[in-house]
Design an enzyme around this catalytic site. Structure first.
Site, mmCIF file in Angstrom:
data_model
loop_
_atom_site.group_PDB
_atom_site.id
_atom_site.type_symbol
_atom_site.label_atom_id
_atom_site.label_comp_id
_atom_site.label_asym_id
_atom_site.label_seq_id
_atom_site.Cartn_x
_atom_site.Cartn_y
_atom_site.Cartn_z
ATOM 1 N N LYS A 56 0.034 4.224 -0.459
ATOM 2 C CA LYS A 56 -0.667 5.430 0.022
ATOM 3 C C LYS A 56 -0.411 6.580 -0.965
ATOM 4 O O LYS A 56 -0.308 6.326 -2.165
ATOM 5 C CB LYS A 56 -0.252 5.760 1.458
ATOM 6 C CG LYS A 56 -0.381 4.538 2.366
ATOM 7 C CD LYS A 56 -0.271 4.829 3.830
ATOM 8 C CE LYS A 56 -0.409 3.518 4.595
ATOM 9 N NZ LYS A 56 -0.480 3.703 6.049
ATOM 10 N N SER A 88 2.791 -1.633 10.612
ATOM 11 C CA SER A 88 4.231 -1.629 10.896
ATOM 12 C C SER A 88 4.920 -2.959 10.570
ATOM 13 O O SER A 88 5.824 -3.390 11.288
ATOM 14 C CB SER A 88 4.494 -1.208 12.343
ATOM 15 O OG SER A 88 4.067 0.130 12.551
ATOM 16 N N GLU A 97 -7.324 5.020 7.316
ATOM 17 C CA GLU A 97 -7.115 6.409 6.902
ATOM 18 C C GLU A 97 -8.326 6.937 6.117
ATOM 19 O O GLU A 97 -8.658 8.118 6.187
ATOM 20 C CB GLU A 97 -5.809 6.519 6.091
ATOM 21 C CG GLU A 97 -4.587 6.400 7.012
ATOM 22 C CD GLU A 97 -3.346 5.813 6.377
ATOM 23 O OE1 GLU A 97 -3.244 5.730 5.144
ATOM 24 O OE2 GLU A 97 -2.443 5.402 7.150
ATOM 25 N N GLU A 100 -5.912 -4.667 10.637
ATOM 26 C CA GLU A 100 -4.925 -3.613 10.855
ATOM 27 C C GLU A 100 -5.294 -2.832 12.118
ATOM 28 O O GLU A 100 -6.137 -1.921 12.053
ATOM 29 C CB GLU A 100 -4.909 -2.644 9.671
ATOM 30 C CG GLU A 100 -4.504 -3.276 8.360
ATOM 31 C CD GLU A 100 -3.887 -2.233 7.435
ATOM 32 O OE1 GLU A 100 -2.689 -2.344 7.150
ATOM 33 O OE2 GLU A 100 -4.588 -1.290 7.046
ATOM 34 N N HIS A 129 -9.809 1.321 4.499
ATOM 35 C CA HIS A 129 -8.566 1.527 5.257
ATOM 36 C C HIS A 129 -8.845 2.531 6.368
ATOM 37 O O HIS A 129 -9.666 3.446 6.194
ATOM 38 C CB HIS A 129 -7.473 2.051 4.314
ATOM 39 C CG HIS A 129 -6.123 2.070 4.963
ATOM 40 N ND1 HIS A 129 -5.757 3.062 5.840
ATOM 41 C CD2 HIS A 129 -5.086 1.224 4.903
ATOM 42 C CE1 HIS A 129 -4.541 2.815 6.277
ATOM 43 N NE2 HIS A 129 -4.109 1.696 5.720
ATOM 44 N N ASN A 166 0.862 -1.183 0.000
ATOM 45 C CA ASN A 166 0.000 0.000 0.000
ATOM 46 C C ASN A 166 0.898 1.232 0.000
ATOM 47 O O ASN A 166 1.433 1.612 1.035
ATOM 48 C CB ASN A 166 -0.900 -0.036 1.252
ATOM 49 C CG ASN A 166 -1.766 1.204 1.367
ATOM 50 O OD1 ASN A 166 -1.874 1.984 0.418
ATOM 51 N ND2 ASN A 166 -2.393 1.379 2.528
ATOM 52 N N GLY A 181 1.746 2.745 10.747
ATOM 53 C CA GLY A 181 2.691 3.843 10.577
ATOM 54 C C GLY A 181 3.341 4.321 11.866
ATOM 55 O O GLY A 181 3.952 5.382 11.903
HETATM 56 P P1 PGA Z 1 2.400 0.712 7.753
HETATM 57 O O1 PGA Z 1 0.960 0.877 7.029
HETATM 58 O O2 PGA Z 1 2.973 -0.592 7.251
HETATM 59 O O3 PGA Z 1 3.182 1.893 7.329
HETATM 60 O O4 PGA Z 1 2.127 0.658 9.224
HETATM 61 C C1 PGA Z 1 0.126 -0.217 6.856
HETATM 62 C C2 PGA Z 1 -1.154 0.221 6.212
HETATM 63 O O5 PGA Z 1 -1.650 1.310 6.524
HETATM 64 O O6 PGA Z 1 -1.717 -0.469 5.357
#
Ligand code: PGA
Length: 234
Positions: A10, A198, A93, A159, A91, A8, A165
């Protein structure tokens, strides 16, 4: 069993970044299935680098309607047209910054399935919910309300919001417990369950070795080719 590894990106990337990335990634040999989800403007270029066998293209979101006056949105049919086999939906976000509800996520997943696109539906609790002991109940409610009824394959990405993140990874025990809960709750459906939050080249193999973990959804670490290749190669 081949694992499903989703990158991903983003809102990151550029034409130069993509050229450099795949120049390196071309040398990656794997038996796993890899899905690259770049921002929409780069779907076309990334499509030229995937083989639709071990590597696939995915979107990061789609609208629930097929077409119309929805400025800035893309439909599942458009993703299909661009060669996407997968789309990330719900997601955290999107749920947070765009106020997406479970009901909307379900409608988007139905739109994707109609186009033959496999939805990757994200669920996960906040830190507050985990600390108050309601992580399992939160995820079960998200599953009940955002998963469409279908015989087609669906991917569920667990998640934990607090692990995205932040560098904070859920413990192997917590991941195993939640994946077990999701697997029991979704019996009878064609589901794959992947973990995100992460994930790095350091922790990916141990996470993917857990029961009911069919793969990983990788954000930050998917932007570094060397790191992502290490995750993919296993
Ligand atoms: P990250 O993001 O690996 O940077 O924690 C995962 C995600 O949001 O899909």
């Amino acid at each position: 069993m081949a694992k499903l590894i989703v990158a991903n990106w983003k809102m990151n990337g550029s034409f130069d970044f993509i050229d450099d990335y795949f120049e390196e990634f071309e040398n990656c040999e794997t038996a796993n299935t890899v899905v690259f989800c770049p921002p929409s403007p780069y779907l076309g270029i990334v499509k030229t680098y995937v083989n639709d066998e071990t590597t696939h293209l995915g979107g990061q979101d789609c609208h629930n309607q097929a077409l119309g006056a929805y400025t800035g949105d893309v439909s599942a049919a458009m993703l299909r047209d661009c060669g996407c086999a997968y789309v990330i939906l719900g997601h955290s976000e999107r749920r947070h910054h765009h106020s997406e509800t479970n009901t909307l996520v379900k409608a988007k997943a139905e739109a994707a399935l109609k186009q033959g696109i496999t939805p990757i539906i994200c669920v996960g609790e906040t830190l507050e919910q985990r600390q108050s002991g309601s992580a399992q109940a939160t995820v079960i409610q998200q599953l009940d309300e955002s998963l469409p009824k279908t015989k087609q394959t669906i991917v569920i990405a667990y998640e934990p919001v607090w692990a995205i993140g932040t560098g904070l990874v859920a413990s192997l025990e917590d991941i195993a417990n939640m994946h077990q809960t999701i697997a029991s709750h979704c019996q009878g459906g064609e589901v794959k369950i992947i973990y995100g939050g992460s994930v790095t080249d350091v922790n990916a193999a141990a996470i993917m070795a857990l029961p009911h973990v069919d793969g990983v959804l990788v954000g930050g670490a998917s932007l570094k080719t060397e790191t992502f290749m290490a995750i993919v190669a296993g």
